[in-house]
Design an enzyme around this catalytic site. Structure first.
Site, PDB file in Angstrom:
ATOM      1  N   GLN A   1      11.060  -4.860   7.184  1.00 49.02           N
ATOM      2  CA  GLN A   1      10.520  -3.537   6.867  1.00 49.02           C
ATOM      3  C   GLN A   1      11.636  -2.568   6.498  1.00 49.02           C
ATOM      4  O   GLN A   1      11.516  -1.788   5.542  1.00 49.02           O
ATOM      5  CB  GLN A   1       9.730  -2.983   8.056  1.00 49.02           C
TER       6      GLN A   1
ATOM      7  N   ALA B   1       1.498  -0.960  15.332  1.00 50.90           N
ATOM      8  CA  ALA B   1       2.033  -1.795  16.410  1.00 50.90           C
ATOM      9  C   ALA B   1       1.744  -1.172  17.769  1.00 50.90           C
ATOM     10  O   ALA B   1       1.308  -1.860  18.703  1.00 50.90           O
ATOM     11  CB  ALA B   1       3.533  -2.007  16.222  1.00 50.90           C
TER      12      ALA B   1
ATOM     13  N   GLU C   1       8.296   3.766   8.395  1.00 54.14           N
ATOM     14  CA  GLU C   1       8.636   5.008   7.699  1.00 54.14           C
ATOM     15  C   GLU C   1      10.104   5.403   7.919  1.00 54.14           C
ATOM     16  O   GLU C   1      10.801   5.797   6.992  1.00 54.14           O
ATOM     17  CB  GLU C   1       7.736   6.160   8.180  1.00 54.14           C
TER      18      GLU C   1
ATOM     19  N   THR D   1       3.326  -6.093   6.517  1.00 59.03           N
ATOM     20  CA  THR D   1       4.366  -5.680   7.463  1.00 59.03           C
ATOM     21  C   THR D   1       4.571  -6.674   8.604  1.00 59.03           C
ATOM     22  O   THR D   1       5.526  -6.554   9.359  1.00 59.03           O
ATOM     23  CB  THR D   1       4.017  -4.315   8.065  1.00 59.03           C
TER      24      THR D   1
ATOM     25  N   GLY E   1       7.275   3.261  15.679  1.00 55.99           N
ATOM     26  CA  GLY E   1       7.132   2.788  14.308  1.00 55.99           C
ATOM     27  C   GLY E   1       8.464   2.678  13.595  1.00 55.99           C
ATOM     28  O   GLY E   1       9.393   3.440  13.856  1.00 55.99           O
TER      29      GLY E   1
ATOM     30  N   THR F   1      10.524  -9.474  11.200  1.00 55.10           N
ATOM     31  CA  THR F   1       9.628  -8.629  10.414  1.00 55.10           C
ATOM     32  C   THR F   1      10.079  -7.169  10.448  1.00 55.10           C
ATOM     33  O   THR F   1       9.913  -6.440   9.467  1.00 55.10           O
ATOM     34  CB  THR F   1       8.173  -8.748  10.904  1.00 55.10           C
TER      35      THR F   1
ATOM     36  N   GLY G   1       0.823  -1.210   0.000  1.00 55.84           N
ATOM     37  CA  GLY G   1       0.000   0.000   0.000  1.00 55.84           C
ATOM     38  C   GLY G   1       0.849   1.249   0.000  1.00 55.84           C
ATOM     39  O   GLY G   1       0.731   2.108  -0.854  1.00 55.84           O
ATOM     40  N   PHE G   2       1.725   1.358   1.028  1.00 57.64           N
ATOM     41  CA  PHE G   2       2.674   2.476   1.149  1.00 57.64           C
ATOM     42  C   PHE G   2       1.972   3.835   1.242  1.00 57.64           C
ATOM     43  O   PHE G   2       2.569   4.864   0.984  1.00 57.64           O
ATOM     44  CB  PHE G   2       3.660   2.488  -0.025  1.00 57.64           C
TER      45      PHE G   2
END
Length: 745
Positions: free
Chosen positions: A645, A516, A712, A474, A709, A641, A246-247
């Site tokens: 990312q 998360a 990004e 993700t 996060g 994971t 998606g991004f």
């Protein structure tokens, strides 16, 4: 309550729980669901950028056997309730684009009709012969010609923070011993996820809809559909179990959703609408942006003044804004700062958040400018950053909840071997290859949103946790399973996670790197509440050893509830339900950010990137041969994971630096390279050694899990580090992305 070390999953690296579904092709994506009586819609796109539709000649198409309908502005307004004031959750100021609403053409490839037929092939063919007459008007799509017409956004969007000034930037620059001033540019970029946008609408006999849509927020889409079509939530269930990338492109409801629901309601049958790769370029993009940065330092290299101005495009109908310049007032210590920002409306679709929106743009310019300033001041670029390290958020005038960027500098420099770097450009070569090393960094918000979750345990000891959060690839299914298993002391394989359905507890859009923290905390709270309920039931058992225990006195481990101080005193979890006679126990709970901590602290993830490039001196080709990305992002829930990312972010950064650009032909206001063949992204041959490391960072303030996060922040610094490495290799400074070989020859 606590868990034994034998059942600790958080922080480890278990495999993805949804991995088998994906590698076997069992995972279902939006356009793959089998539903009865399915018709197919194909979108007809405008070839002009601005104008009006004179006439749609649908008779020839409607005469084809199997063609069911041609939807256009000529027959749609009576079918749907268009509310100009309605906005989706992430809409900027202005009036959202309304598909098929009237005869006005606002941008090239705007949807002007939907042809629906019994088969996809027939719908596609019918759409190809549909005749549409246009009245063409003069358009403007080149921001370079609108440099002096930008205005400061007034309406903005949710989350946009107007940049703050402090002291006197002009005075600080005048007093500087060293100064630079340059412009930095990158063109438009499109998200280009592998899975194209599609929606499958299952029309049930009772008129209710189950909508399988590609989206990063099922609740956002449900609110959009119910508002427009006057449906109740019970009449429009939205589902997205998996998403093939998606991004940010799925944050807003895209027009395949509206068109498929429109057709299903009118035809009273199931409908699928899938966009083509070319049509994926017709909504949302990282905007073409022009930035000017001016820096000044004292004789010792300490920043005295900073000015950062950014101008980017928006559409005629919405004021899209990004936090482009704000990061420049936060990342480095500087007493005198002026940050300013403008947008310029063009005949294009509204830009859309794209991985690290604003920060990816602004930090590229800042980090290249910092490299240039370091050379101007005669300092090593990493030493220059250390010298201007910010101990607090100067924009907010608040301490960071945690910041281990200095430790990340140390770790990255050690692993990369930065101490062996010669200062002078063009100092290292391997045959005809010039070798260069560059460094850059980044900062991204560590935020949390309101989220809810549900937990259900059955008599066989199996636990199901559920939330409407999405899974973009993700690892959300996996980390939620880890949190739930650890909280209740169950094996990971005993936990099932359900996501992406509006029948489940509400969760925020999956974006902003907050899933998360938000949904993870909700899952933890829910499982703890379920644990307390189980403890109360256990205390009612005959001769229960837990009779007088409080929640803090017990731990859940290996399927047991046991006393922490006397672990031999325990109750089998499955026995609790069986003795109680309950077939299952269910608990709902939610999580909210702490407003006191949000006000008191500045909460962010940080990173630093070291890059090595090798440039062919004769051909100008650039190879990124090594990247080390060190991230400080609080508690890492899953090492595997999380690393994945950041690996993906580095690949994207290579793409941003060397390849990625959507090229507009301004004569037609049309993107020319709207396909995978000519919109260049890295292949295996372009990606060499990538190393990802996380520095240990405890943060008791950011959220109960202590997580930040990483989706990004991993992108930030990559393009700038590569750009700086190219300068170190060649002595040629490139300030516009991507770095094509002609810019080096």
């Amino acid at each position: 309550m606590s868990t034994d070390s034998n059942t600790k999953y958080v922080g480890k690296a278990p495999n993805r729980v949804d991995g088998p579904l994906k590698v076997t092709g069992t995972a279902k994506y939006a356009a793959e669901f089998d539903v009865p009586d399915l018709a197919y819609g194909y979108v007809v796109s405008s070839p002009v950028a601005k104008g009006r539709i004179r006439k749609i000649h649908a008779d020839k198409v409607l005469g084809l056997p199997g063609v069911l309908h041609v939807f256009s502005h000529e027959n749609v307004p009576g079918l749907a309730w268009f509310d100009r004031s309605y906005k989706d959750d992430v809409a900027p100021g202005g009036s959202p684009f309304r598909p098929l609403h009237d005869d006005e053409i606002k941008f090239n490839m705007q949807p002007v009709a939907l042809v629906v037929a019994d088969t996809f092939e027939l719908a596609r063919y019918a759409a190809s012969i549909l005749e549409v007459e246009y009245e063409v008007e003069k358009h403007e799509t080149d921001i370079e010609s609108k440099r002096d017409e930008g205005y400061e956004p007034g309406r903005g969007k949710t989350g946009y923070m107007p940049p703050q000034r402090r002291e006197d930037a002009d005075k600080g620059l005048e007093q500087s011993a060293h100064r630079i001033r340059h412009e930095y540019i990158h063109g438009a970029q499109h998200h280009n996820p592998m899975e194209m946008f599609g929606a499958t609408v299952h029309y049930h006999p009772d008129g209710k809809l189950t909508i399988y849509d590609k989206t990063q927020g099922v609740y956002n889409c449900q609110q959009y559909i119910t508002k427009i079509f006057g449906l109740s939530k019970d009449e429009a269930r939205v589902v997205n179990l998996f998403m093939g990338g998606g991004f940010g492109s799925g944050l807003r409801p895209q027009y395949e959703l509206f068109l498929s629901v429109l057709a299903a309601l009118e035809l009273k049958r199931s409908v699928r609408v899938t966009l083509t790769r070319q049509q994926m370029f017709s909504f949302g993009h990282r905007p073409h942006t022009l930035q000017t940065l001016e820096l000044g330092t004292g004789p010792d290299g300490a920043l005295l003044g900073l000015k950062h101005y950014a101008l980017h495009e928006t559409s005629r109908f919405e004021d899209y804004t990004e936090n482009v310049v704000n990061w420049s007032g936060m990342l480095y210590k500087c007493p005198n700062v002026r940050l300013s920002y403008g947008i310029s409306p063009l005949d294009v679709y509204t830009p859309l958040d794209m991985r690290a929106p604003g920060a990816a743009t602004g930090s590229f310019a800042l980090e290249v400018a910092m490299d240039e300033m370091a050379y101007e001041a005669g300092l090593d670029p990493l030493e220059f950053r250390r010298r201007n390290y910010a101990e607090e958020d100067q924009n907010k005038k608040a301490p960071f909840s945690s910041k281990k960027l200095r430790e990340a500098y140390d770790e990255g420099a050690r692993r990369f071997g930065w101490d062996k770097r010669p200062m002078a450009p063009r100092a290292t070569r391997e045959g005809n290859l010039l070798v260069g090393w560059g460094v850059a960094g980044g900062v991204w918000d560590a935020s949390m949103q309101k989220a809810a979750a549900k937990a259900t345990i059955t008599a066989d000891g199996r636990l199901t946790v559920a939330s409407a959060a999405g899974e973009n690839g993700t690892g959300t299914y996996t980390i939620m399973a880890q949190i739930a298993a650890e909280t209740l002391g169950l094996p990971l394989e005993a936990v099932t996670v359900r996501l992406g359905d509006t029948t489940l507890p509400e969760a925020p859009l999956q974006g902003g790197s907050w899933t998360a923290a938000s949904v993870g905390t909700a899952v933890k709270n829910t499982c703890e509440a379920l644990g307390e309920k189980l403890l109360k039931l256990a205390q009612k058992m005959d001769d229960s050893p837990l009779k007088d225990a409080k929640p803090e006195d017990v731990e859940f481990v290996n399927g047991l509830i046991r006393l922490r101080k006397e672990p031999q005193q325990s109750v089998v979890l499955r026995d609790v339900l069986q003795v109680s006679g309950e077939r299952e126990i269910e608990v709902d709970s939610s999580a909210m950010p702490n407003p006191v901590n949000m006000q008191k602290y500045s909460m962010h993830s940080h990173n630093v990137v070291f890059a090595e490039v090798k440039v062919d001196e004769e051909l100008g080709t650039v190879h990124v041969t090594r990247v080390v990305n060190v991230v400080a992002a609080g508690r890492i829930l899953n090492q595997k994971t999380a690393r994945s990312q950041v690996l993906g972010s580095v690949v994207w950064g290579i793409s941003m630096a060397l390849m990625e650009e959507t090229v507009m032909d301004h004569r037609y206001g049309r993107y020319m390279n709207h396909n995978y063949a000519e919109y260049h992204v890295p292949t295996n041959a372009d990606v060499r050694g990538i190393e990802v490391y996380f520095v240990e960072e405890e943060d008791p303030h950011v959220n109960p899990l202590g997580v930040k996060g990483i989706g990004e922040v991993g992108l930030l610094g990559v393009a700038a580090a590569i750009t700086n490495a190219v300068y170190h290799a060649t002595g040629k400074r490139v300030r516009s992305l991507p770095i094509y070989l002609d810019k080096l020859l």
